[in-house]
Motif scaffolding. Structure first.
Motif, PDB file in Angstrom:
ATOM      1  N   UNK A 192      -6.781   8.461   0.868  1.00  0.00           N
ATOM      2  CA  UNK A 192      -7.307   8.618   1.977  1.00  0.00           C
ATOM      3  C   UNK A 192      -7.230   7.754   3.184  1.00  0.00           C
ATOM      4  N   UNK A 193      -5.812   6.993   3.208  1.00  0.00           N
ATOM      5  CA  UNK A 193      -5.252   6.429   4.311  1.00  0.00           C
ATOM      6  C   UNK A 193      -4.553   7.330   4.916  1.00  0.00           C
ATOM      7  N   UNK A 200      -3.401  15.595   6.642  1.00  0.00           N
ATOM      8  CA  UNK A 200      -3.628  14.485   6.073  1.00  0.00           C
ATOM      9  C   UNK A 200      -4.911  14.583   5.567  1.00  0.00           C
ATOM     10  N   UNK A 201      -5.994  15.352   6.221  1.00  0.00           N
ATOM     11  CA  UNK A 201      -7.514  15.298   6.208  1.00  0.00           C
ATOM     12  C   UNK A 201      -7.621  16.592   5.299  1.00  0.00           C
ATOM     13  N   UNK A 202      -7.026  17.717   5.403  1.00  0.00           N
ATOM     14  CA  UNK A 202      -7.185  18.702   4.755  1.00  0.00           C
ATOM     15  C   UNK A 202      -8.186  19.815   5.581  1.00  0.00           C
ATOM     16  N   UNK A 203      -8.782  19.115   6.767  1.00  0.00           N
ATOM     17  CA  UNK A 203      -9.767  19.747   7.422  1.00  0.00           C
ATOM     18  C   UNK A 203      -9.444  20.283   8.733  1.00  0.00           C
ATOM     19  N   UNK A 204      -8.425  20.036   9.286  1.00  0.00           N
ATOM     20  CA  UNK A 204      -7.871  20.738  10.495  1.00  0.00           C
ATOM     21  C   UNK A 204      -8.446  22.317  10.896  1.00  0.00           C
ATOM     22  N   UNK A 218       0.820  -1.168   0.179  1.00  0.00           N
ATOM     23  CA  UNK A 218      -0.111  -0.022   0.163  1.00  0.00           C
ATOM     24  C   UNK A 218       0.811   1.327   0.028  1.00  0.00           C
ATOM     25  N   UNK A 219       1.891   1.192   0.558  1.00  0.00           N
ATOM     26  CA  UNK A 219       2.723   2.363   0.974  1.00  0.00           C
ATOM     27  C   UNK A 219       3.393   2.641  -0.453  1.00  0.00           C
ATOM     28  N   UNK A 220       3.698   1.650  -1.319  1.00  0.00           N
ATOM     29  CA  UNK A 220       4.580   1.644  -2.491  1.00  0.00           C
ATOM     30  C   UNK A 220       3.527   2.277  -3.615  1.00  0.00           C
ATOM     31  N   UNK A 224      -1.846   6.767   7.137  1.00  0.00           N
ATOM     32  CA  UNK A 224      -0.230   6.463   7.336  1.00  0.00           C
ATOM     33  C   UNK A 224       0.366   6.613   6.063  1.00  0.00           C
ATOM     34  N   UNK A 225      -0.544   6.328   4.896  1.00  0.00           N
ATOM     35  CA  UNK A 225       0.102   6.263   3.592  1.00  0.00           C
ATOM     36  C   UNK A 225       0.407   7.793   2.958  1.00  0.00           C
ATOM     37  N   UNK A 226      -0.559   8.534   3.337  1.00  0.00           N
ATOM     38  CA  UNK A 226      -0.666   9.985   3.158  1.00  0.00           C
ATOM     39  C   UNK A 226       0.738  10.571   3.819  1.00  0.00           C
ATOM     40  N   UNK A 227       0.691  10.220   5.036  1.00  0.00           N
ATOM     41  CA  UNK A 227       2.053  10.871   5.990  1.00  0.00           C
ATOM     42  C   UNK A 227       3.431  10.030   5.262  1.00  0.00           C
ATOM     43  N   UNK A 228       3.558   9.186   4.893  1.00  0.00           N
ATOM     44  CA  UNK A 228       4.656   8.458   4.368  1.00  0.00           C
ATOM     45  C   UNK A 228       4.931   9.160   3.152  1.00  0.00           C
ATOM     46  N   UNK A 229       4.029   9.603   2.227  1.00  0.00           N
ATOM     47  CA  UNK A 229       4.376  10.396   0.870  1.00  0.00           C
ATOM     48  C   UNK A 229       4.550  11.890   1.262  1.00  0.00           C
TER      49      UNK A 229
END
Length: 203
Positions: A165-166, A120-124, A11-13, A168-173
């Protein structure tokens, strides 16, 4: 459990491959890096904020600017708005958590600066308020998000949206893009001769 490891790595890749395939991300990263380098060269600064893991990203990225990424060069002006616990707790207590970043922008930001909001959400809510404050001051805003950009997307001058929309994957990118962003700013500020310098392995 081994299958879980392999599934998560896949998923990360896959997310990073989607980022690589999105030319808008690369183009925006280059344009915002040029904007940031020009701001720094004219005596202005980059201000960065985020919550949770994105707060850690803000501090990490600012450390790369102020100290170095992989080569020695002059320090670059950058401030993380996530580090001063006295300011964060005072603003949170006296005005509410939604104000912890906007209050600091009101105090520290000047026209010509650049504000990078990481979510990550864009909604903070505190970042949405900070972006609004940045516009009042007259500074450029960059949103580094996922989830389609969330509520931040129409507010920011520039958007870099990881197609996921995951969290941890957003944060990794995000981390990969943040390192590249710093590298690009260095090249715009100091020239491509940096590519010829010896790469330093820190820590």
């Amino acid at each position: 459990m081994k299958q879980l490891v392999q599934k998560q790595l896949a998923l990360s890749i896959a997310t990073l491959q989607a980022v690589l395939a999105d030319e808008t991300i690369s183009e925006t990263l280059v344009s915002t890096a040029k904007l940031t380098a020009e701001a720094m060269q004219s005596g202005h600064k980059l201000l960065v904020a985020g919550n949770g893991g994105s707060a850690a990203d803000a501090q990490h990225l600012v450390a790369e600017f102020v100290v170095r990424l992989t080569v020695n060069r002059p320090a670059l002006r950058a401030i993380a708005l996530t580090t001063d616990t006295s300011i964060l707790t005072a603003a949170g207590n006296d005005y509410g958590f939604d104000h912890i970043f906007s209050r600091q922008l009101e105090a520290l930001a000047q026209p010509g600066d650049v504000f990078l909001a990481i979510s990550t959400s864009g909604n903070s809510k505190n970042l949405l308020r900070a972006i609004t404050q940045a516009k009042i001051i007259g500074i450029s805003t960059i949103g580094l998000t996922g989830n389609g950009g969330g509520l931040m997307r129409p507010l920011c001058d520039y958007n870099i949206v990881v197609p996921s929309d995951i969290t941890q994957n957003i944060q990794e990118s995000h981390l990969a893009l943040e390192h590249i962003f710093c590298m690009l700013v260095e090249r715009f500020a100091f020239g491509h001769d940096l590519d010829k310098k010896r790469q330093i392995l820190s820590e």
